[in-house]
Design an enzyme around this catalytic site. Sequence first.
Site, PDB file in Angstrom:
ATOM      1  NE  ARG A  39      -4.549   5.567   3.108  1.00 49.60           N
ATOM      2  CZ  ARG A  39      -4.962   4.609   3.914  1.00 49.60           C
ATOM      3  NH1 ARG A  39      -5.528   4.917   5.057  1.00 49.60           N
ATOM      4  NH2 ARG A  39      -4.813   3.363   3.586  1.00 49.60           N
ATOM      5  CD  GLU A  86      -2.896  -1.186   2.340  1.00 54.19           C
ATOM      6  OE1 GLU A  86      -2.920  -0.254   3.149  1.00 54.19           O
ATOM      7  OE2 GLU A  86      -3.569  -2.213   2.477  1.00 54.19           O
ATOM      8  CD  GLU A 141     -10.315   5.528  13.250  1.00 58.63           C
ATOM      9  OE1 GLU A 141     -10.539   4.365  12.863  1.00 58.63           O
ATOM     10  OE2 GLU A 141     -10.616   6.542  12.599  1.00 58.63           O
ATOM     11  CG  HIS A 197      -9.830   6.113   5.615  1.00 60.32           C
ATOM     12  ND1 HIS A 197     -10.771   5.154   5.316  1.00 60.32           N
ATOM     13  CD2 HIS A 197      -8.673   5.445   5.877  1.00 60.32           C
ATOM     14  CE1 HIS A 197     -10.215   3.955   5.389  1.00 60.32           C
ATOM     15  NE2 HIS A 197      -8.943   4.099   5.749  1.00 60.32           N
ATOM     16  CG  LEU A 218      -6.810  -3.170  11.175  1.00 57.83           C
ATOM     17  CD1 LEU A 218      -6.958  -4.129   9.993  1.00 57.83           C
ATOM     18  CD2 LEU A 218      -8.081  -3.203  12.019  1.00 57.83           C
ATOM     19  CG  HIS A 250      -8.780   5.781   1.515  1.00 59.26           C
ATOM     20  ND1 HIS A 250      -8.639   5.532   0.174  1.00 59.26           N
ATOM     21  CD2 HIS A 250      -8.222   4.723   2.146  1.00 59.26           C
ATOM     22  CE1 HIS A 250      -8.035   4.361   0.009  1.00 59.26           C
ATOM     23  NE2 HIS A 250      -7.767   3.851   1.201  1.00 59.26           N
ATOM     24  NE  ARG A 281      -4.637   4.964   9.614  1.00 55.57           N
ATOM     25  CZ  ARG A 281      -5.110   4.012   8.804  1.00 55.57           C
ATOM     26  NH1 ARG A 281      -4.617   2.775   8.862  1.00 55.57           N
ATOM     27  NH2 ARG A 281      -6.075   4.270   7.954  1.00 55.57           N
TER      28      ARG A 281
HETATM   29  P1  FAD Z   1     -13.951   0.292  15.749  1.00 53.13           P
HETATM   30  O1  FAD Z   1     -13.613  -0.919  15.008  1.00 53.13           O
HETATM   31  O2  FAD Z   1     -14.555   1.407  14.995  1.00 53.13           O
HETATM   32  O3  FAD Z   1     -14.939  -0.116  16.923  1.00 53.13           O
HETATM   33  C1  FAD Z   1     -15.544   0.877  17.702  1.00 53.13           C
HETATM   34  C2  FAD Z   1     -16.664   0.251  18.504  1.00 53.13           C
HETATM   35  O4  FAD Z   1     -17.119   1.166  19.487  1.00 53.13           O
HETATM   36  C3  FAD Z   1     -17.877  -0.124  17.685  1.00 53.13           C
HETATM   37  O5  FAD Z   1     -18.312  -1.360  18.136  1.00 53.13           O
HETATM   38  C4  FAD Z   1     -18.889   0.962  18.038  1.00 53.13           C
HETATM   39  O6  FAD Z   1     -20.221   0.562  17.903  1.00 53.13           O
HETATM   40  C5  FAD Z   1     -18.542   1.192  19.486  1.00 53.13           C
HETATM   41  N1  FAD Z   1     -18.945   2.489  20.039  1.00 53.13           N
HETATM   42  C6  FAD Z   1     -18.620   3.718  19.601  1.00 53.13           C
HETATM   43  N2  FAD Z   1     -19.140   4.653  20.406  1.00 53.13           N
HETATM   44  C7  FAD Z   1     -19.825   3.986  21.379  1.00 53.13           C
HETATM   45  C8  FAD Z   1     -20.598   4.396  22.485  1.00 53.13           C
HETATM   46  N3  FAD Z   1     -20.800   5.689  22.792  1.00 53.13           N
HETATM   47  N4  FAD Z   1     -21.155   3.449  23.266  1.00 53.13           N
HETATM   48  C9  FAD Z   1     -20.992   2.130  22.981  1.00 53.13           C
HETATM   49  N5  FAD Z   1     -20.276   1.695  21.931  1.00 53.13           N
HETATM   50  C10 FAD Z   1     -19.698   2.612  21.141  1.00 53.13           C
HETATM   51  N6  FAD Z   1      -6.897  -0.015   9.077  1.00 53.13           N
HETATM   52  C11 FAD Z   1      -5.904  -0.879   8.803  1.00 53.13           C
HETATM   53  O7  FAD Z   1      -4.951  -1.003   9.568  1.00 53.13           O
HETATM   54  N7  FAD Z   1      -5.971  -1.650   7.678  1.00 53.13           N
HETATM   55  C12 FAD Z   1      -6.990  -1.559   6.790  1.00 53.13           C
HETATM   56  O8  FAD Z   1      -7.021  -2.279   5.807  1.00 53.13           O
HETATM   57  C13 FAD Z   1      -8.027  -0.633   7.049  1.00 53.13           C
HETATM   58  N8  FAD Z   1      -9.046  -0.477   6.180  1.00 53.13           N
HETATM   59  C14 FAD Z   1     -10.078   0.346   6.509  1.00 53.13           C
HETATM   60  C15 FAD Z   1     -11.185   0.426   5.664  1.00 53.13           C
HETATM   61  C16 FAD Z   1     -12.280   1.189   6.024  1.00 53.13           C
HETATM   62  C17 FAD Z   1     -13.459   1.275   5.095  1.00 53.13           C
HETATM   63  C18 FAD Z   1     -12.278   1.901   7.251  1.00 53.13           C
HETATM   64  C19 FAD Z   1     -13.449   2.717   7.662  1.00 53.13           C
HETATM   65  C20 FAD Z   1     -11.164   1.846   8.081  1.00 53.13           C
HETATM   66  C21 FAD Z   1     -10.069   1.080   7.719  1.00 53.13           C
HETATM   67  N9  FAD Z   1      -8.954   0.991   8.546  1.00 53.13           N
HETATM   68  C22 FAD Z   1      -7.947   0.121   8.243  1.00 53.13           C
HETATM   69  C23 FAD Z   1      -8.947   1.645   9.856  1.00 53.13           C
HETATM   70  C24 FAD Z   1      -9.301   0.620  10.920  1.00 53.13           C
HETATM   71  O9  FAD Z   1     -10.292  -0.244  10.424  1.00 53.13           O
HETATM   72  C25 FAD Z   1      -9.803   1.263  12.187  1.00 53.13           C
HETATM   73  O10 FAD Z   1      -8.960   2.302  12.577  1.00 53.13           O
HETATM   74  C26 FAD Z   1      -9.864   0.230  13.301  1.00 53.13           C
HETATM   75  O11 FAD Z   1     -10.609  -0.876  12.884  1.00 53.13           O
HETATM   76  C27 FAD Z   1     -10.461   0.838  14.551  1.00 53.13           C
HETATM   77  O12 FAD Z   1     -10.700  -0.183  15.467  1.00 53.13           O
HETATM   78  P2  FAD Z   1     -11.302   0.194  16.887  1.00 53.13           P
HETATM   79  O13 FAD Z   1     -11.483  -1.072  17.616  1.00 53.13           O
HETATM   80  O14 FAD Z   1     -10.501   1.269  17.489  1.00 53.13           O
HETATM   81  O15 FAD Z   1     -12.708   0.868  16.538  1.00 53.13           O
HETATM   82  C1  SIN Z   2      -7.302   0.429   2.441  1.00 53.69           C
HETATM   83  O1  SIN Z   2      -7.509  -0.776   2.276  1.00 53.69           O
HETATM   84  O2  SIN Z   2      -7.032   1.214   1.524  1.00 53.69           O
HETATM   85  C2  SIN Z   2      -7.385   0.998   3.817  1.00 53.69           C
HETATM   86  C3  SIN Z   2      -6.149   0.724   4.538  1.00 53.69           C
HETATM   87  C4  SIN Z   2      -6.046   1.576   5.766  1.00 53.69           C
HETATM   88  O3  SIN Z   2      -6.855   2.442   6.014  1.00 53.69           O
HETATM   89  O4  SIN Z   2      -5.079   1.371   6.504  1.00 53.69           O
END
Ligand code: FAD
Ligand code: SIN
Length: 521
Positions: free
Chosen positions: A291, A115, A376, A352, A393, A243, A387
């Site tokens: 990015r 990437e 996040e 993003h 992840l 993004h 980033r």
């Molecule tokens: P999340 O996975 O967003 O989980 C947050 C949780 O908190 C959810 O369950 C939500 O419902 C809950 N929540 C929020 N507020 C409250 C509240 N007030 N009360 C109760 N529950 C609540 N990163 C990579 O490293 N590689 C990738 O390939 C990649 N691709 C991506 C593609 C997309 C389309 C997106 C949107 C992001 C991508 N990212 C990628 C970024 C990455 O997915 C996220 O940064 C990461 O998954 C965040 O994980 P998290 O556990 O911190 O939050």
């Molecule tokens: C992507 O697959 O382009 C998203 C990767 C990321 O947000 O880290």
Amino acid sequence: MQADYLIIGSGIAGLTYALRVAYHNKDHCVVVVTKGNKDESNTKYAQGGIATVHDRNIDSFEQHIEDTLIAGDGLCNEQVVRMVVEEGPARLQELIDWGVQFDENNTGEFDLGKEGGHSQNRILHHKDITGYEIERALLLMVEKAPNIQVLEQHYAIDFITEHHTKTQKKNKKSEITCFGAYVLDAKKNRVKTITSKITLMASGGSGQAYTTTTNPLIATGDGIGMAYRAKAEIEDVEFIQFHPTALYQMPQESPAFLISEAVRGFGARLRTAKGEFFMRKYDTREELASRDIVARAIDTEMKISGDDYVFLDCTHLDYKKFKKHFPNILKKCKTLGIDIRKKWIPVVTAAHYICGGVKVNMDGKTTIENLYACGECSSTGLHGANRLASNSLLEALVYSQRSYLNSIGVIDSLSFNEEVPQWDATNTSQNKENILVTHGRASVQKIMSDYVGIVRSKRRLLSAEKRLRLIYEETEELYKESIVSAELCELRNLITTAYLICEFSLKRTENKGGFYNKDFA
Ligand code: FAD
Ligand code: SIN
């Protein structure tokens, strides 16, 4: 309700921490609250995969560290970067042990993708639905852990601190302590008071502050809003990552469908409507520049041409291999009548990822005692001003482990606060003006997209702040008189996050990574 550990969020950060603490002591009660269905999260939508140094014959920690530092444009915490990169492989192995499957090539080795900003192929992935696979496997493990209780449709409203208990701080280590959270059971319309010894905020991102975003509806900056109200330190939120390649559709879906950066890593090229390959004008790495650079280049080209999108050209790629690696993207294109062998894919930039958030130390601790933040919503110093793709992840995995190690060292010395009052709903009534909430949310998104996007200026930022303040005042008034609802709380948190993004942007005096103010150009 009492929980030894209260975890807010069921994405990769919350679930992996839950598993770790639950396995450590089976007598400990672990409660995960999540505001929607348990799999709904940014994690579920992750496509590209997880960056880690897998084969040290072709890759090295030093290269991954350097790529991360370059993407972060001088603002990463180098100690954190080194720690995350070096601990990555062990954390990845745990994920595999928990049942997550990553694609392999014909020789049985992991199929490593590439990437933007990466000097090597180092992204482990599950087709183009890596996040979906992670959520699947982790939720299965969580189901099997008898001491983890997952409460769906439970919305965390606010942390409980001395502000609520009115008690004086007994221990001087930090000014404020977290004793749990007030949580709205959205099905029963009842606010639960959940006291905990340790609370982990793992609430994800805030992309919903913008009109066009890859983030699902749950990404409303709740963690940042709650932490800010509780007086935790927030940092680096001006670094919003856009993004480069969300699918352009009319009308635009929310969330916008992502065309993974791994597609460019696979060889796809960006073109203007006239067919020009424009990335060479902006960076020698062309399509695989980091990015921030690619997103800004697209934004510039769209402003020059007046077009609403640019194109991603996949026509020259090996179709069979593409189909194997990106079946979900292919399916989506097909439903829109785009045969990628013949047609270019229209793409547009989209909010993003938020690089900053609730400040944590290397043990995942916030500036509030007994409150950790991971994933996040947190700001660890790994990402600096931008980033590196697929590092988030990884960051969540490493920090859930570090938060866990620190938590188990202190949990036995902690007790529940017995003076926590129940939620006070006196003088509130049902909100009969929900239009104020829906309109408020749309207004915040429009203000942020128009004034606080990829290119900012002092004038636009000041104007955005003024408008946000007005919506804030109206919303606070409504909040004080209304029976609490998740929609209203989300709006409060969106406004707070948006306001902080403006305020931090106004304080920044030079352009770095994903932050660009045209006054400094
Ligand atoms: P999340 O996975 O967003 O989980 C947050 C949780 O908190 C959810 O369950 C939500 O419902 C809950 N929540 C929020 N507020 C409250 C509240 N007030 N009360 C109760 N529950 C609540 N990163 C990579 O490293 N590689 C990738 O390939 C990649 N691709 C991506 C593609 C997309 C389309 C997106 C949107 C992001 C991508 N990212 C990628 C970024 C990455 O997915 C996220 O940064 C990461 O998954 C965040 O994980 P998290 O556990 O911190 O939050
Ligand atoms: C992507 O697959 O382009 C998203 C990767 C990321 O947000 O880290």
